[in-house]
Design an enzyme around this catalytic site. Structure first.
Site, PDB file in Angstrom:
ATOM      1  N   HIS A 192      63.138  13.879  50.806  1.00  0.00           N
ATOM      2  CA  HIS A 192      63.854  14.954  51.497  1.00  0.00           C
ATOM      3  C   HIS A 192      65.364  14.889  51.308  1.00  0.00           C
ATOM      4  CE1 HIS A 192      59.995  14.743  53.783  1.00  0.00           C
ATOM      5  NE2 HIS A 192      60.143  16.065  53.807  1.00  0.00           N
ATOM      6  N   ASP A 209      53.448 -32.001  43.776  1.00  0.00           N
ATOM      7  CA  ASP A 209      52.278 -32.357  42.983  1.00  0.00           C
ATOM      8  C   ASP A 209      52.663 -32.799  41.577  1.00  0.00           C
ATOM      9  OD1 ASP A 209      49.801 -32.747  41.933  1.00  0.00           O
ATOM     10  OD2 ASP A 209      49.026 -30.753  42.384  1.00  0.00           O
ATOM     11  N   HIS A 239      49.345 -33.800  39.035  1.00  0.00           N
ATOM     12  CA  HIS A 239      48.588 -32.972  38.100  1.00  0.00           C
ATOM     13  C   HIS A 239      49.188 -32.959  36.700  1.00  0.00           C
ATOM     14  CE1 HIS A 239      51.845 -30.066  38.475  1.00  0.00           C
ATOM     15  NE2 HIS A 239      51.277 -29.322  37.548  1.00  0.00           N
ATOM     16  N   HIS A 278      49.011 -30.826  32.045  1.00  0.00           N
ATOM     17  CA  HIS A 278      50.018 -30.430  31.052  1.00  0.00           C
ATOM     18  C   HIS A 278      50.084 -31.370  29.848  1.00  0.00           C
ATOM     19  CE1 HIS A 278      51.239 -27.435  33.858  1.00  0.00           C
ATOM     20  NE2 HIS A 278      51.837 -28.262  34.696  1.00  0.00           N
ATOM     21  N   ASP A 284      49.048 -23.869  34.941  1.00  0.00           N
ATOM     22  CA  ASP A 284      49.107 -23.834  36.400  1.00  0.00           C
ATOM     23  C   ASP A 284      48.459 -22.572  36.955  1.00  0.00           C
ATOM     24  OD1 ASP A 284      50.400 -26.268  36.756  1.00  0.00           O
ATOM     25  OD2 ASP A 284      52.384 -25.383  36.492  1.00  0.00           O
TER      26      ASP A 284
END
Length: 639
Positions: free
Chosen positions: A295, A397, A400, A405, A547
């Protein structure tokens, strides 16, 4: 003629019976079946008849297909059903459902017997399946309740589809009839009572999987965490000039962040107060005004209403411009280039929110004169996972990395594996839900970046870093490390990726990533850093893809109808907390640890249950109270 129609019951009776229905629905929603069984008396008869109808393809006429019993059980058989459900061998759904029940249109009438009442209501069952299909089931109910001498109302008898049960041992029977109806209704949010502590025991080291997929828990996170936390909205380098703006989200609320002529920064909702339309669709830019394309309402960069299309149609007194600007957030603050905002008018200041974590943040934001900047724009990607998985991965973390990786690390670094972790000289440190896990060798993340020129640059400035921040922090920087700021910002200080996990539902988030560098860094080194980030933690990076796949699988698998009731293990390193004379915060020895994750979820729980943010306990008691600049710390903190 005598009017013999049932009369409306007294207000107290209506309230009591309505609360009974709400309580039963909540128990069933939460799958608290054992508590639901406690509502039943010993001689309960649970009998539900279901009469089915099918419609022709053209919906012209129904075809009766007969009736049958869904249940015809006593208490022992009901207990057996629930035991079998918990076992996972029956009642399994593929794909699984999330079910929510909404009780509506409650009408209570006096019955023909003393101390009894007839209750008409409608139950809407919202069934949301993991494959995206959603169903709404509605049922009209007529219950008959009897008021006991001690225990209040209890379910007595049910006409057509009979469910006989009893809320307490001293109560008598009730029944209710269920018939399918078509209806429209208005759904209202009914807040869950703060019982979130039952979803975790951090001293024992476990979490309930439902916090990663339950739609109602997610909705409460938006209210209790994202609407009350200090949230990252911009870096000052993104808004260098007056009129510069960017758009982002605070939780799921869209906001505009603008630089004002006086140099200050304002943040307000990206929603027109006229009909709620999105005002600005650009990611960033420079402007003198924002105009809604619906508007034509126009706002200046302070969010103030300046004019409207066909303004003559508003008579005098129809609209107050001062009261119809874009809604401002309650508070805006910044820390060494990072701009934060909060909708909460009360609660801790930004400095108190960050607390002693500033000591760690300065390794990223203040390791060289001139501070930092974000370069290369923002990359956005959508991942089908719960937002907390990204945060907890970066907050602590390291465990991991050597497995997940490994192949990516070898491909980036001439076949060399992930750098080994020295468990005696690496740590987890947590402050108020923020966390930094790190080694002290100074080179692990710089090695993973795979850019020798960047390694040379930081080795060159490391002596100055030690003079500026102390030897300990100069040794931490560049090591294998990751960190998160509660609730949803993370970064890798040595690799220079800076990111935010924007929630988009319980099973999806938008990941926004930037490259953060020192302003004083030469342009060719900035270019090397950017290339290294793109190859490792960009959307197509060797590590980022690993990931994202793991987080998506964690989210979808945890949602299984049986799986969701299993606990998740968070006990790694639970006994390795130490007192450290240099490192502030709650410190644990050993980089392979769940300590920071437990600290994050402890602050999650604090906020989910807190009615007063100012009363939340500090975790831990701050050691740097009154210290404005961590470079000026005396004594051991200057090591």
């Amino acid at each position: 003629m005598l009017d013999v129609r049932p009369q409306p019951a007294l207000h107290d009776t209506v309230t009591a019976l309505t609360q009974r229905l709400f309580h039963e629905a909540r128990l069933l929603d939460d799958e608290r079946f054992e508590e639901w069984l406690e509502l039943l008396c010993e001689d309960v008869s649970y009998h539900m008849a279901l009469k089915s109808r099918r419609f022709r393809a053209d919906r012209s006429a129904p075809i009766a297909v007969g009736a049958g019993n869904v249940f015809n059980d006593n208490l022992a058989r009901l207990k057996l059903r629930i035991d079998r459900l918990r076992s996972g061998f029956v009642w399994a759904e593929d794909p699984p459902n999330f079910v929510r029940r909404v009780v509506s249109n409650v009408e209570v009438l006096d019955a023909d017997e003393p101390n009894e009442a007839v209750v008409h209501s409608v139950v809407v069952i919202h069934r949301n399946r993991i494959d995206g299909q959603t169903r709404l089931l509605t049922a009209g109910r007529t219950d008959r309740w009897r008021k006991g001498a001690k225990a209040g109302f209890s379910l007595r008898a049910k006409s057509r589809s009979t469910i006989r049960c009893c809320p307490t041992a001293t109560s008598t029977y009730f029944s209710r009839s269920i018939q399918r109806e078509t209806m429209t209704m208005r759904l209202e949010r009914i807040g869950r009572e703060p019982e979130f502590s039952r979803y975790m025991d951090l001293k024992e080291g476990w979490l309930d999987r439902r916090i990663f997929s339950d739609a109602e828990i997610y909705e409460e996170e938006l209210y209790r965490i994202f609407a009350r936390s200090w949230l990252f909205v911009a870096h000052e380098s993104q808004l260098p000039k007056a009129g510069d703006f960017l758009t982002t989200h605070m939780g799921e609320d869209a906001v505009i962040v603008t630089r004002q002529p006086d140099g200050s920064i304002k943040v307000y909702l990206n929603s027109c107060p006229h009909r709620g339309n999105k005002v600005c669709f650009a990611d960033a830019g420079n402007t003198r005004r924002f105009v809604c394309n619906y508007h034509g309402w126009a706002f200046n960069t302070a969010g103030e209403l300046q004019g409207m299309h066909e303004e003559y149609c508003y008579d005098e007194g129809d609209i107050d411009r001062k009261k119809n600007g874009l809604r401002q957030v309650a508070r805006v603050g910044s820390y060494k280039g990072l701009v934060f905002a909060t909708f909460a008018e009360d609660g801790p200041s930004l400095d108190a929110w960050l607390g002693d974590f500033r000591w760690y943040l300065d390794m990223l934001l203040d390791n060289e004169e001139g501070g930092t900047e974000l370069i290369g724009g923002c990359i956005k990607s959508v991942i089908s996972a719960n937002w907390k998985f990204g945060v907890e991965n970066f907050i602590g973390d390291a465990y991991h990395a050597g497995w997940t990786h490994d192949s990516g690390c070898r491909s980036m670094n001439n076949g060399q594996p992930f750098p080994p972790i020295d468990m005696d000289n690496s740590y987890h440190a947590s402050v108020n839900g923020h966390g930094w896990e790190f080694g002290t060798e100074g080179v692990g993340d710089l090695f993973l970046l795979g850019r020798p020129k960047v390694m040379e640059y930081y080795e060159k400035i490391r002596p100055k870093m030690a003079d500026r921040l102390g030897t300990m922090r100069s040794q931490i920087f560049g090591s294998v490390a990751s960190a998160s700021i509660f609730p949803n910002v993370s970064f890798l200080p040595g690799i220079s990726t800076f990111r935010q996990w924007q929630p988009k539902g319980p099973m999806q988030f938008e990941l926004k990533t930037w490259v953060i560098v020192n302003k004083a860094m030469p342009d060719d080194i900035k270019d090397e850093v950017t290339k290294g980030v793109m190859q490792t933690f960009g959307p197509g990076g060797t590590f980022e893809m690993d990931d994202g796949e793991n987080w998506e699988n964690c989210t979808t698998v945890n949602r299984g109808v049986v799986t969701r009731h299993e606990k998740l293990h968070y006990r790694c390193g639970i006994g390795r907390q130490i007192d450290h004379d240099t490192l502030p915060g709650i410190v644990y020895r050993g980089q392979y640890n769940d300590a920071n994750q437990r600290g994050f979820y402890q602050r999650w729980l604090d906020m989910m249950e807190a009615t007063d943010l100012g009363a939340m306990p500090p975790r831990p008691e701050p050691r740097l109270t009154g210290v404005a600049e961590t470079r000026d710390l005396p004594g051991l903190f200057a090591l």
